[in-house]
Design a protein around this motif. Sequence first.
Motif, PDB file in Angstrom:
ATOM      1  N   TYR A 121       0.822  -1.211   0.000  1.00 36.48           N
ATOM      2  CA  TYR A 121       0.000   0.000   0.000  1.00 36.48           C
ATOM      3  C   TYR A 121       0.858   1.264   0.000  1.00 36.48           C
ATOM      4  CZ  TYR A 121      -3.777  -3.210   1.151  1.00 36.48           C
ATOM      5  OH  TYR A 121      -4.686  -4.239   1.115  1.00 36.48           O
ATOM      6  N   ASP A 122       1.987   1.184   0.675  1.00 34.83           N
ATOM      7  CA  ASP A 122       2.882   2.343   0.739  1.00 34.83           C
ATOM      8  C   ASP A 122       4.323   1.837   0.849  1.00 34.83           C
ATOM      9  OD1 ASP A 122       4.362   4.594   1.278  1.00 34.83           O
ATOM     10  OD2 ASP A 122       3.039   5.353   2.855  1.00 34.83           O
ATOM     11  N   PRO A 123       5.079   1.857  -0.259  1.00 35.57           N
ATOM     12  CA  PRO A 123       6.450   1.330  -0.276  1.00 35.57           C
ATOM     13  C   PRO A 123       7.395   2.018   0.704  1.00 35.57           C
ATOM     14  CG  PRO A 123       5.632   1.649  -2.502  1.00 35.57           C
ATOM     15  CD  PRO A 123       4.647   2.312  -1.587  1.00 35.57           C
ATOM     16  N   SER A 124       7.019   3.213   1.173  1.00 31.23           N
ATOM     17  CA  SER A 124       7.909   3.949   2.074  1.00 31.23           C
ATOM     18  C   SER A 124       7.765   3.532   3.535  1.00 31.23           C
ATOM     19  CB  SER A 124       7.633   5.456   1.962  1.00 31.23           C
ATOM     20  OG  SER A 124       6.360   5.782   2.518  1.00 31.23           O
ATOM     21  N   LEU A 125       6.776   2.705   3.848  1.00 30.22           N
ATOM     22  CA  LEU A 125       6.547   2.319   5.238  1.00 30.22           C
ATOM     23  C   LEU A 125       7.693   1.475   5.782  1.00 30.22           C
ATOM     24  CD1 LEU A 125       2.739   1.438   5.223  1.00 30.22           C
ATOM     25  CD2 LEU A 125       3.826   3.412   6.294  1.00 30.22           C
ATOM     26  N   THR A 126       7.991   1.669   7.049  1.00 27.81           N
ATOM     27  CA  THR A 126       9.024   0.895   7.734  1.00 27.81           C
ATOM     28  C   THR A 126       8.381   0.093   8.867  1.00 27.81           C
ATOM     29  OG1 THR A 126       9.485   2.631   9.372  1.00 27.81           O
ATOM     30  CG2 THR A 126      10.663   2.757   7.266  1.00 27.81           C
ATOM     31  N   GLU A 127       9.160  -0.782   9.436  1.00 25.72           N
ATOM     32  CA  GLU A 127       8.658  -1.568  10.562  1.00 25.72           C
ATOM     33  C   GLU A 127       8.262  -0.650  11.713  1.00 25.72           C
ATOM     34  OE1 GLU A 127      10.602  -4.716  13.638  1.00 25.72           O
ATOM     35  OE2 GLU A 127      10.721  -5.252  11.505  1.00 25.72           O
ATOM     36  N   ARG A 128       9.008   0.397  11.874  1.00 28.25           N
ATOM     37  CA  ARG A 128       8.696   1.356  12.938  1.00 28.25           C
ATOM     38  C   ARG A 128       7.311   1.985  12.715  1.00 28.25           C
ATOM     39  NH1 ARG A 128      12.491   6.518  14.785  1.00 28.25           N
ATOM     40  NH2 ARG A 128      11.114   7.255  16.462  1.00 28.25           N
ATOM     41  N   ASP A 129       6.988   2.265  11.464  1.00 28.96           N
ATOM     42  CA  ASP A 129       5.688   2.854  11.148  1.00 28.96           C
ATOM     43  C   ASP A 129       4.547   1.947  11.585  1.00 28.96           C
ATOM     44  OD1 ASP A 129       6.732   5.161   9.916  1.00 28.96           O
ATOM     45  OD2 ASP A 129       7.022   4.091   8.027  1.00 28.96           O
ATOM     46  N   LEU A 130       4.759   0.637  11.498  1.00 33.07           N
ATOM     47  CA  LEU A 130       3.693  -0.308  11.831  1.00 33.07           C
ATOM     48  C   LEU A 130       3.427  -0.390  13.325  1.00 33.07           C
ATOM     49  CD1 LEU A 130       4.289  -3.255   9.334  1.00 33.07           C
ATOM     50  CD2 LEU A 130       2.710  -1.319   9.185  1.00 33.07           C
ATOM     51  N   HIS A 131       4.303   0.231  14.118  1.00 29.95           N
ATOM     52  CA  HIS A 131       4.051   0.301  15.562  1.00 29.95           C
ATOM     53  C   HIS A 131       3.178   1.504  15.909  1.00 29.95           C
ATOM     54  CE1 HIS A 131       6.572  -3.032  16.874  1.00 29.95           C
ATOM     55  NE2 HIS A 131       7.452  -2.658  15.961  1.00 29.95           N
ATOM     56  N   ASP A 132       2.921   2.352  14.912  1.00 31.09           N
ATOM     57  CA  ASP A 132       1.990   3.460  15.112  1.00 31.09           C
ATOM     58  C   ASP A 132       0.566   2.909  15.056  1.00 31.09           C
ATOM     59  OD1 ASP A 132       1.224   6.459  15.007  1.00 31.09           O
ATOM     60  OD2 ASP A 132       0.219   5.627  13.241  1.00 31.09           O
ATOM     61  N   ARG A 133      -0.208   3.189  16.074  1.00 33.63           N
ATOM     62  CA  ARG A 133      -1.545   2.601  16.198  1.00 33.63           C
ATOM     63  C   ARG A 133      -2.414   2.836  14.969  1.00 33.63           C
ATOM     64  NH1 ARG A 133      -5.535   5.629  20.088  1.00 33.63           N
ATOM     65  NH2 ARG A 133      -5.498   6.966  18.230  1.00 33.63           N
ATOM     66  N   ASP A 134      -2.551   4.091  14.566  1.00 34.29           N
ATOM     67  CA  ASP A 134      -3.474   4.394  13.480  1.00 34.29           C
ATOM     68  C   ASP A 134      -2.998   3.825  12.148  1.00 34.29           C
ATOM     69  OD1 ASP A 134      -4.812   5.704  15.465  1.00 34.29           O
ATOM     70  OD2 ASP A 134      -4.694   7.699  14.572  1.00 34.29           O
ATOM     71  N   THR A 135      -1.704   3.869  11.907  1.00 35.27           N
ATOM     72  CA  THR A 135      -1.161   3.303  10.675  1.00 35.27           C
ATOM     73  C   THR A 135      -1.408   1.798  10.634  1.00 35.27           C
ATOM     74  OG1 THR A 135       0.572   4.993  10.542  1.00 35.27           O
ATOM     75  CG2 THR A 135       0.938   2.963   9.292  1.00 35.27           C
ATOM     76  N   ASN A 136      -1.179   1.133  11.754  1.00 34.08           N
ATOM     77  CA  ASN A 136      -1.365  -0.308  11.837  1.00 34.08           C
ATOM     78  C   ASN A 136      -2.821  -0.688  11.576  1.00 34.08           C
ATOM     79  OD1 ASN A 136      -1.839  -2.968  13.455  1.00 34.08           O
ATOM     80  ND2 ASN A 136       0.370  -2.832  13.212  1.00 34.08           N
ATOM     81  N   LEU A 137      -3.729   0.017  12.225  1.00 33.77           N
ATOM     82  CA  LEU A 137      -5.152  -0.267  12.043  1.00 33.77           C
ATOM     83  C   LEU A 137      -5.589   0.026  10.611  1.00 33.77           C
ATOM     84  CD1 LEU A 137      -6.588   1.267  15.347  1.00 33.77           C
ATOM     85  CD2 LEU A 137      -6.391  -1.167  14.799  1.00 33.77           C
TER      86      LEU A 137
END
Length: 229
Positions: A155-171
């Motif tokens: 969905y977004d090639p720029s996302l990192t593993e750290r980004d996935l720990h953000d609640r809203d991004t993860n949901l």
Amino acid sequence: MQHPWDQIGRVERRTSRLRTRLAAMGGLLGGAVVVGTLAAMLTGLSAANPPLIPASSAAAAEVTALRDELEDTRGRLALAEVRIERMGAIAKYSGLYKVPADLAGAIHDIALAEGIHPSLGFQLIKVESGFKAGARSDKGAIGYAQVRLKTARGYDPSLTERDLHDRDTNLRIGFRFLKDMLGKFDQDLQMARVSYNRGPGRVVELMTRGEDPSNGYAQSVLKGVKKGS
């Protein structure tokens, strides 16, 4: 902060006042037209096109302004009612799943934004992570929705593993993926849930071989959907 119930009461009172004023202005405007018609008849002018007295145009302008104000007030009332409905839903889910109101609010709002029913969103998160932000599987799935980095980068090639720990991004990524699985399998909720858990490629592979891809996961997700709806 003003409570929405207080806002609704205030807006309803304002709406009532505006309606009363509009009714009164309508009467005044009608009276002005009658006076204008009588004046035309007395002066020999055609009553078919009587000149309105100046006050009538001012009354008409005020009626228009009042109507505009009434429409604006109705819009505010509708908005307050939506807020009340949202607060009630969040309180319900927060109590049902024993989660903080801010988390319940995020799941509710993001599920709706991504086009899935909040009840399905809550049950998905319960099964995937037990509402634990730091949950991580042995396959590298992260957070509330147990999103894998590979899936997220679709969905977004720029996302990192750290980004996935953000609640809203993860949901958001998790619910968007579920929505896409529903589309891929013609709104078959069970297949969409299995694909979310096992991956669409694996599910298609098993189905091609004539095997049942179900592993009990879909039933776990569905279990609480009706209860929460």
